[in-house]
Structures are given as structure tokens and as C-alpha cells.
Write an enzyme that holds these catalytic residues in place. Structure first.
Site, PDB file in Angstrom:
ATOM      1  N   ASP A 258     163.604  63.077  23.486  1.00  0.00           N
ATOM      2  CA  ASP A 258     164.723  62.164  23.206  1.00  0.00           C
ATOM      3  C   ASP A 258     164.499  60.879  24.011  1.00  0.00           C
ATOM      4  O   ASP A 258     163.606  60.815  24.845  1.00  0.00           O
ATOM      5  CB  ASP A 258     166.034  62.827  23.655  1.00  0.00           C
ATOM      6  CG  ASP A 258     165.988  63.205  25.126  1.00  0.00           C
ATOM      7  OD1 ASP A 258     166.343  62.372  25.963  1.00  0.00           O
ATOM      8  OD2 ASP A 258     165.555  64.339  25.465  1.00  0.00           O
ATOM      9  N   ASP A 260     166.911  59.695  26.007  1.00  0.00           N
ATOM     10  CA  ASP A 260     168.046  59.748  26.939  1.00  0.00           C
ATOM     11  C   ASP A 260     169.218  58.978  26.336  1.00  0.00           C
ATOM     12  O   ASP A 260     169.585  59.242  25.195  1.00  0.00           O
ATOM     13  CB  ASP A 260     167.603  59.237  28.320  1.00  0.00           C
ATOM     14  CG  ASP A 260     168.530  59.721  29.426  1.00  0.00           C
ATOM     15  OD1 ASP A 260     168.987  60.877  29.340  1.00  0.00           O
ATOM     16  OD2 ASP A 260     168.817  58.944  30.341  1.00  0.00           O
TER      17      ASP A 260
END
Ligand SMILES: CSC[C@H]1O[C@H](OP(=O)(O)O)[C@H](O)[C@@H]1O
Ligand SMILES: Nc1ncnc2[nH]cnc12
Length: 342
Positions: A258, A260
Site C-alpha cells: 500500500d 500508507d
């Protein structure tokens, strides 16, 4: 100094400790009926699995060990897997430990890191390859990319036990380079050998290790980017510190899942992390397979035994005079380092 072989034999010798400090590697592992519960030879290489990596498929399970240490029980039984050496064809044993437990029931701040590292050392491990699902803090590190980090910033909050040296036994160990450069070189070379087959690898990176279990605020995420952070996780520390104290070569392999919460795309969430982990599991498995193949070659024998770290704690942990030692800590450290503090 005792040779590694002698020290290994020595560390399996029953000693006069309170019951809690004795090793127990004979309790059957409930879901592994028929699998051996002890293993007689030293196991030198271990893989620590993180989020989404609770087992290492494709290897033959030959034993499942329940080890008890003076710091309690590890996160999971230690699986001993067999791996054929690509040069000799001789099977090499590999230890596997699941950091978050067999069912991901242990949160990052609850991981019994000291027990994990002590248990691995007690069965002879000197080289650890650790997996971690990470958030990316840089645009060019895309979800599903791998990173072999070379630095860490500690953003844990001091609530995790982080040293074997306390309670009247003081020890100071160098941590300027938190990962093992010799091992990192091998890992990088293996990762690059898989490039073009769907693996993208970043050779270096700064890991921010945060406390969790909640993910970062946007302000924190941007702060870490301003520090030059490459990726973020919740598990590099104290694992890497304890591996160094236990004289084990340690390298983390990170897989980005991801961006974040600093990026324009959707903020990190558990489904996103697990989705990318699952989708890239085959690449992770091939990556670890390539690393184990390489480490199993005889030419890496000295590296795998972490000869460059062997005996380091005898000096680094001998600052406390005998008469000032805390007895309980001394006993624990004697369990971990047989012969060092006699
Ligand atoms: C499930 S997202 C947060 C979780 O994922 C990473 O785990 P690991 O490093 O064990 O792969 C991160 O460190 C957090 O523990
Ligand atoms: N964004 C993130 N922050 C901390 N740990 C993570 N593990 C995976 N993604 C993460």
C-alpha cells in the site's frame, strides 16, 4: 572459546534451571499428527514469516518443535523444513517461525520477540531471512515491489522488550548497520535473478518501524517521507536488534502492499494489505526459494554460520563485573550463550 559444534551440543545439555528455563522440544504440535517433535542436528537457517506468510508451502515438513525459552514461548511452533542443496543434493534443514502466530492472533506490540530469537538460536540458527508486509513511502516503490532495506528508524514506543541485556547484566552491541550486509548481498542477487519474471526489487531502503497497531496519521506519514523513509512497518524492531544481540545474521525482505496514507490513492487498510500479499504470494515463495537455494551452497558456509558475529557478545556483554551481576539475568544469558558468562 567453544567451537560452534561443541557449543551446540553444550546448549542442548540439560542444566540445573528452574523448570521454566528448561527447553521443551518434545510436546506434540497438535495439528501435525505424525510429524516428529524433535530434531537432532543444528539448524542454521531460519525464515520468519510475517503478515500473509504463516507457512512456507512447497517444502517438506520434517519436524515441528515447541521450544520454551527463559523469555517464554515463541509466537508459533518452529517448523523444520527440508530443502535440497542445489550443489550437493543433500537435504538442508530450514527453520520456519510465524511472527504473528499460526492464525495471525499476535499483534505487532505483543510479539514475543525475545522468545522467538532465543528459540531460534537455541536450535543452532545463525542466519535469518525475515519477511514483512510494508507500506510504501515513495512513489517509485509500488505495491507488490520488494525492498531489501539497509537502514531503520525506530518509532516503536519503548513498550516492547528490546534487549536480552538487563536486570544486572549490561551489554552494548553495534547497530550502525541494522541488517547483515553479507546476507543482504545474497538476497539482492537472488531477487534480481527473478526480475523479468514479475519481481521488482529495490536494493536499499530506510524502514520506519512504527508502534501500531493503528496505522499512521497523514502528518506522521508525511514526516517519515521528509526523513527519507522508503517503507513503513510495525515489526522490524526489536526483531533486528535482538537478532544482532543473539549473534545472528539478519536481513528483512519487505513487500509493499500500500501507499500508507500520504498518497492520492486509497489509504491503507487490512483488506488492501492482504489482497496484495495474496496476489504476490507466488513471487514471495519464489524469492525465498531462490534465497534458500543460494544459502544452501557450500561456498556460503561461513556466512550462514555468521562467523563474523560469533563470540561478539562475550566482549559486548561482559561489562558487568561478576560480583555485580543480577542472578536471574545471568542464568537466562547463560542459557542463550552457553559458556560465555561462566
Ligand atoms: C496487516 S497490516 C500491518 C502489519 O503488517 C506488517 O506485518 P509484518 O511486518 O509481520 O509482515 C506490519 O509490520 C504490521 O504488523
Ligand atoms: N502502511 C503501513 N503501515 C505500517 N505497517 C504496514 N504494513 C503494511 N502496510 C503498512
Amino acid at each position: 572459546m567453544l567451537t560452534p559444534a561443541k557449543r551446540f551440543t553444550h546448549c542442548l545439555t540439560p542444566r540445573i534451571f528452574p523448570l521454566i528455563f528448561t527447553r521443551n522440544i518434545t510436546i506434540p504440535y497438535h495439528s501435525m499428527a505424525g510429524v516428529a517433535t524433535s530434531y537432532d542436528s543444528p539448524v542454521r537457517i531460519a525464515v520468519i514469516g510475517g503478515t500473509g506468510v504463516q507457512a512456507l508451502p512447497g517444502f517438506t515438513l520434517i519436524a515441528s518443535l515447541n521450544v520454551t525459552t527463559p523469555w517464554g514461548s515463541p509466537s508459533s511452533p518452529i517448523s523444520i523444513l527440508q530443502h535440497p542443496s542445489p550443489t550437493t543434493g543433500k537435504p538442508i534443514p530450514i527453520a520456519f517461525l510465524s511472527r504473528h502466530g499460526l492464525h495471525h492472533e499476535i499483534a505487532p506490540h505483543e510479539i514475543p520477540n525475545r522468545a522467538n530469537l532465543a528459540a531460534l538460536r537455541s536450535i543452532g540458527v545463525r542466519t535469518i531471512v525475515a519477511f514483512s508486509a510494508v507500506g510504501s513511502l515513495q512513489e517509485e516503490i509500488r505495491p507488490r515491489d520488494f525492498v531489501v532495506p539497509d537502514q531503520v528508524i525506530d518509532r516503536t514506543k519503548g513498550i516492547r522488550p528490546f534487549t536480552f541485556f538487563e536486570g544486572g547484566m549490561v551489554g552494548h552491541v553495534g547497530f550502525g548497520d541494522p541488517f547483515d550486509e553479507g546476507l543482504a548481498k545474497i538476497v539482492r542477487q537472488c531477487g534480481h535473478s527473478l526480475e523479468g519474471e514479475g519481481v521488482r526489487l529495490h536494493d536499499k531502503g530506510l524502514v520506519i518501524c512504527m508502534e501500531g497497531p493503528q496505522f499512521s496519521t497523514r502528518a506522521e506519514s508525511n514526516l517519515y517521507r521528509s526523513w527519507g523513509g522508503s517503507v513503513i512497518n510495525m515489526s522490524a524492531l526489536p526483531e533486528a536488534k535482538l537478532a544482532r544481540e543473539a549473534e545472528m545474521a539478519y536481513q528483512m525482505i519487505c513487500m509493499a502492499t500500500d501507499y500508507d496514507c500520504w498518497h492520492d490513492s486509497e489509504d491503507v487498510n487490512v483488506e488492501m494489505v492482504m489482497g496484495h500479499m495474496k496476489a504476490n504470494a507466488e513471487n514471495a515463495r519464489r524469492f525465498v526459494g531462490a534465497v534458500l537455494d543460494e544459502l544452501s551452497k557450500e561456498e556460503h558456509g561461513e556466512q550462514v554460520l555468521a562467523k563474523h558475529l560469533d563470540g561478539m557478545m562475550m566482549g559486548a556483554g561482559s561489562i558487568t563485573h561478576k560480583e555485580g551481576r543480577g542472578k536471574e539475568s545471568e542464568e537466562k544469558l547463560r542459557w542463550l550463550f552457553p559458556g560465555y558468562f561462566d
